[in-house]
Design an enzyme around this catalytic site. Structure first.
Site, PDB file in Angstrom:
ATOM      1  N   ASN A   1       6.251   0.773  14.081  1.00  0.00           N
ATOM      2  CA  ASN A   1       6.615   1.366  12.792  1.00  0.00           C
ATOM      3  C   ASN A   1       7.779   2.324  13.041  1.00  0.00           C
ATOM      4  OD1 ASN A   1       6.818   2.601  10.344  1.00  0.00           O
ATOM      5  ND2 ASN A   1       4.816   3.631  10.424  1.00  0.00           N
ATOM      6  N   TRP A   2       8.963   1.873  12.655  1.00  0.00           N
ATOM      7  CA  TRP A   2      10.172   2.658  12.981  1.00  0.00           C
ATOM      8  C   TRP A   2      10.356   3.872  12.078  1.00  0.00           C
ATOM      9  CZ3 TRP A   2      14.743  -1.252  14.213  1.00  0.00           C
ATOM     10  CH2 TRP A   2      14.440  -1.917  15.398  1.00  0.00           C
TER      11      TRP A   2
ATOM     12  N   GLU B   1      -5.705   4.296  11.045  1.00  0.00           N
ATOM     13  CA  GLU B   1      -4.853   5.375  11.536  1.00  0.00           C
ATOM     14  C   GLU B   1      -5.438   6.722  11.106  1.00  0.00           C
ATOM     15  OE1 GLU B   1      -0.629   4.047  12.538  1.00  0.00           O
ATOM     16  OE2 GLU B   1      -0.623   4.605  10.443  1.00  0.00           O
TER      17      GLU B   1
ATOM     18  N   GLY C   1       1.613  11.086  14.700  1.00  0.00           N
ATOM     19  CA  GLY C   1       2.880  11.800  14.708  1.00  0.00           C
ATOM     20  C   GLY C   1       2.912  13.020  15.603  1.00  0.00           C
TER      21      GLY C   1
ATOM     22  N   HIS D   1       0.342   3.629   4.092  1.00  0.00           N
ATOM     23  CA  HIS D   1       0.529   4.499   5.261  1.00  0.00           C
ATOM     24  C   HIS D   1       0.258   5.952   4.852  1.00  0.00           C
ATOM     25  CE1 HIS D   1       2.407   6.711   8.522  1.00  0.00           C
ATOM     26  NE2 HIS D   1       2.218   5.631   9.251  1.00  0.00           N
TER      27      HIS D   1
ATOM     28  N   GLY E   1       4.087   4.214  16.367  1.00  0.00           N
ATOM     29  CA  GLY E   1       5.205   4.941  15.761  1.00  0.00           C
ATOM     30  C   GLY E   1       6.217   5.357  16.815  1.00  0.00           C
TER      31      GLY E   1
ATOM     32  N   SER F   1      -0.514   8.063  17.697  1.00  0.00           N
ATOM     33  CA  SER F   1      -0.157   8.522  19.048  1.00  0.00           C
ATOM     34  C   SER F   1      -0.467   7.503  20.141  1.00  0.00           C
ATOM     35  CB  SER F   1      -0.859   9.846  19.363  1.00  0.00           C
ATOM     36  OG  SER F   1      -0.438  10.855  18.464  1.00  0.00           O
TER      37      SER F   1
END
Ligand code: PGA
Length: 249
Positions: free
Chosen positions: A10-11, A164, A170, A94, A233, A212
């Site tokens: 996931n950019w 998630e 993040g 998301h 991510g 993570s």
């Protein structure tokens, strides 16, 4: 036969330019050509969706889709537009989109739109925090059922479900989930899918873990954690770190 693992990068809003995105996606495509034991996908920023035409061995999708069809909705791209521009899947629900205001209801609308355009979708679910009474399982159950209970035949476009936990996502993550915590929720998601769609679809739908993920913890989620794939991510942004995760899967 065991399903191939599905690894999605996931950019988010990266990288800086189309040129860089092109370079990275071509390198990932090359990796995928060599590694046929894993399915690889990248969810790119919408302006870069044309990269799907420059790659052959990976799925190239987007990170969100409009909850509406075409019309006066400034700033939004419809599922049909994204599909016609080359998207082969979209993420919906998301936690960062939920943070910007996506409710369970809007997530359900986005899924309806994606399915109408035959655009496969990855549904993200996850609790904001863990509690001792198991309320987080209830939250996840509600996220799943509210998104999926009315999709009918469109269920064939359910590409994957990603668990998630928001607290593990993040740079501001307060902790990393353990494989045991992951397994509990994977089982819970599988059971909910079973209740909604029956055993065949529940077994065939990959359940991913995200939050993570890195080369050091990836294997734990895929083995003891029971996940059939990963949503990555930060560590999908550099091809080198992403390729390490792919080689572990
Ligand atoms: P992270 O992001 O791997 O950087 O925690 C995961 C995600 O938000 O999908």
């Amino acid at each position: 036969m065991e399903q191939k693992k599905l690894i999605i990068g996931n950019w988010k809003s990266n990288p800086k330019t189309l040129k860089l995105a092109e370079k990275n996606s071509i390198e990932i495509d090359r990796l995928a050509k060599k590694n046929r034991t894993v399915r690889i996908a990248i969810a790119v920023p919408q302006p870069f969706i044309g990269l799907s035409k420059k790659t052959k061995n990976i799925h190239v999708g987007v990170q969100d889709v409009s909850s509406e069809g075409e019309g006066a909705f400034t700033g939004r791209a419809t599922a049909e537009q994204l599909t016609s521009a080359g998207a082969t899947f979209t993420i919906v629900g998301h936690s960062e989109m939920r943070e910007y205001g996506d409710t369970n209801e809007r997530v359900a609308q986005k899924i309806q739109q994606a399915a109408k355009a035959k655009l496969p979708f990855v549904l993200c679910v996850g609790e904001k925090k863990r509690d001792h009474d198991g309320d987080y399982l209830h939250t996840i159950h509600t996220q799943l059922t509210s998104a999926l209970e009315k999709i009918g035949a469109a269920k064939k476009f359910l590409f994957a479900v990603a668990y998630e936990p928001v607290w593990a996502i993040g740079a501001h993550a307060t902790a990393v989930a353990t494989p045991k915590e992951c397994l509990e929720v994977v089982i819970h998601i599988r059971r909910t899918l079973q209740d909604l769609f029956g055993n065949k679809i529940a077994q065939a739908t990959p359940i991913l873990y995200g939050g993570s993920v890195n080369a050091a913890n990836a294997s734990g989620f895929l083995t003891e954690g029971g996940a059939q794939g990963l949503l990555v991510g930060r560590d999908s942004l550099e091809v080198k770190t992403f390729s390490k995760i792919i080689s572990i899967a």
